[in-house]
Write an enzyme that holds these catalytic residues in place. Structure first.
Site, PDB file in Angstrom:
ATOM      1  N   LYS A  83      51.093  42.778  32.153  1.00  0.00           N
ATOM      2  CA  LYS A  83      49.665  42.473  32.307  1.00  0.00           C
ATOM      3  C   LYS A  83      49.028  43.511  33.234  1.00  0.00           C
ATOM      4  O   LYS A  83      49.571  43.807  34.308  1.00  0.00           O
ATOM      5  CB  LYS A  83      49.516  41.086  32.931  1.00  0.00           C
ATOM      6  CG  LYS A  83      48.458  40.194  32.324  1.00  0.00           C
ATOM      7  CD  LYS A  83      48.418  38.861  33.067  1.00  0.00           C
ATOM      8  CE  LYS A  83      47.555  37.852  32.365  1.00  0.00           C
ATOM      9  NZ  LYS A  83      47.446  36.598  33.112  1.00  0.00           N
TER      10      LYS A  83
HETATM   11  O1  G3P Z   1      46.085  33.526  34.172  1.00  0.00           O
HETATM   12  C1  G3P Z   1      44.905  34.016  33.615  1.00  0.00           C
HETATM   13  C2  G3P Z   1      43.809  32.973  33.600  1.00  0.00           C
HETATM   14  O2  G3P Z   1      44.119  31.972  32.663  1.00  0.00           O
HETATM   15  C3  G3P Z   1      43.568  32.328  34.945  1.00  0.00           C
HETATM   16  O3  G3P Z   1      42.345  31.690  34.864  1.00  0.00           O
HETATM   17  O4  G3P Z   1      40.309  30.889  36.023  1.00  0.00           O
HETATM   18  O5  G3P Z   1      42.289  29.361  35.783  1.00  0.00           O
HETATM   19  O6  G3P Z   1      42.418  31.280  37.367  1.00  0.00           O
HETATM   20  P1  G3P Z   1      41.829  30.761  36.082  1.00  0.00           P
END
Ligand code: G3P
Length: 217
Positions: A83
């Site tokens: 990533k």
């Molecule tokens: O891991 C990538 C993404 O899904 C994280 O999103 O906004 O839940 O931190 P968030």
């Protein structure tokens, strides 16, 4: 539509893997920090739980070091996807790693222009963050619609991996738009299973069955 679990909690991952509904895993530096474990160890364990892609994120911000980190992470297991953030250095690293045959997940995507560049850089996955856009009053799903349309226009092989999913409606909307993957906390997948009428109907079936005095086995 593929379902990836967005967590580095191996207990949660082992439980979800048992349902047969988990097609891969995504992590990020915050999720690794939350696990409290050494990154290489937890990524190796996650890669033993699923045969699907496991996203492990570089933490450098310069191309040369990103490349070294990416190659190190890729060597942990054959199903590691590296990533990288959607920056110039991240796109440069994506191009080199992709040309080497390493699947790259370009993350922290918040615009269709960014997604277009990630596809041109050979990304295996693009991760537009719908929840974080919704959180500040934008329409995250509008971005997904734009990206799916652009990728279809040019037949890009990059898969749209909807990220930052907050609830089952995000999954439903992403699926209706034709996104390839949704990555989400395991709690969202479990919430998708639930419906009060299912619970009510099962309760009624079993109550009527009990009255027969029968058992199938
Ligand atoms: O891991 C990538 C993404 O899904 C994280 O999103 O906004 O839940 O931190 P968030």
């Amino acid at each position: 539509m593929k379902f990836f679990a967005d967590t580095a909690d191996v207990a949660e991952l082992r439980s979800l893997a048992g349902t047969g509904l988990m097609d891969g895993v995504t992590t990020n530096p915050s999720l690794i920090a939350k696990s409290g474990r050494k990154m290489s160890e937890v990524i190796a364990e996650i890669c033993s739980i699923t045969d699907g892609p496991v996203s492990a994120e570089v933490t450098a911000t310069d191309h040369e070091t990103m490349l070294k980190e990416g190659r190190y992470l890729r060597a942990i297991a054959k199903n590691v996807a590296v990533k990288v953030p959607l920056t110039e250095a991240g796109l440069r690293t994506c191009k080199v790693l992709s040309d080497e045959g390493t699947p790259v997940n370009v993350t922290l995507c918040f615009s269709a222009n960014q997604a277009l560049l990630a596809a041109k850089a050979g990304a295996a996955f693009i991760s537009p963050f719908v929840g974080r856009l919704d959180d500040i009053g934008y329409d995250g799903m509008e971005l997904i619609a734009d990206v799916v349309q652009i990728y279809d226009n040019y037949n890009f092989r990059t898969e749209v991996l909807v990220a930052s999913i907050r609830h089952p409606v995000h999954v439903l909307q992403a699926a209706k738009l034709g996104a390839h993957v949704g990555t989400m906390p395991p709690s969202v997948i479990r919430a998708m299973m639930k419906h009060p009428l299912t619970d009510k109907g099962l309760e009624a079936f079993l109550a009527d069955w009990a009255k027969t005095g029968q058992s199938i086995l």
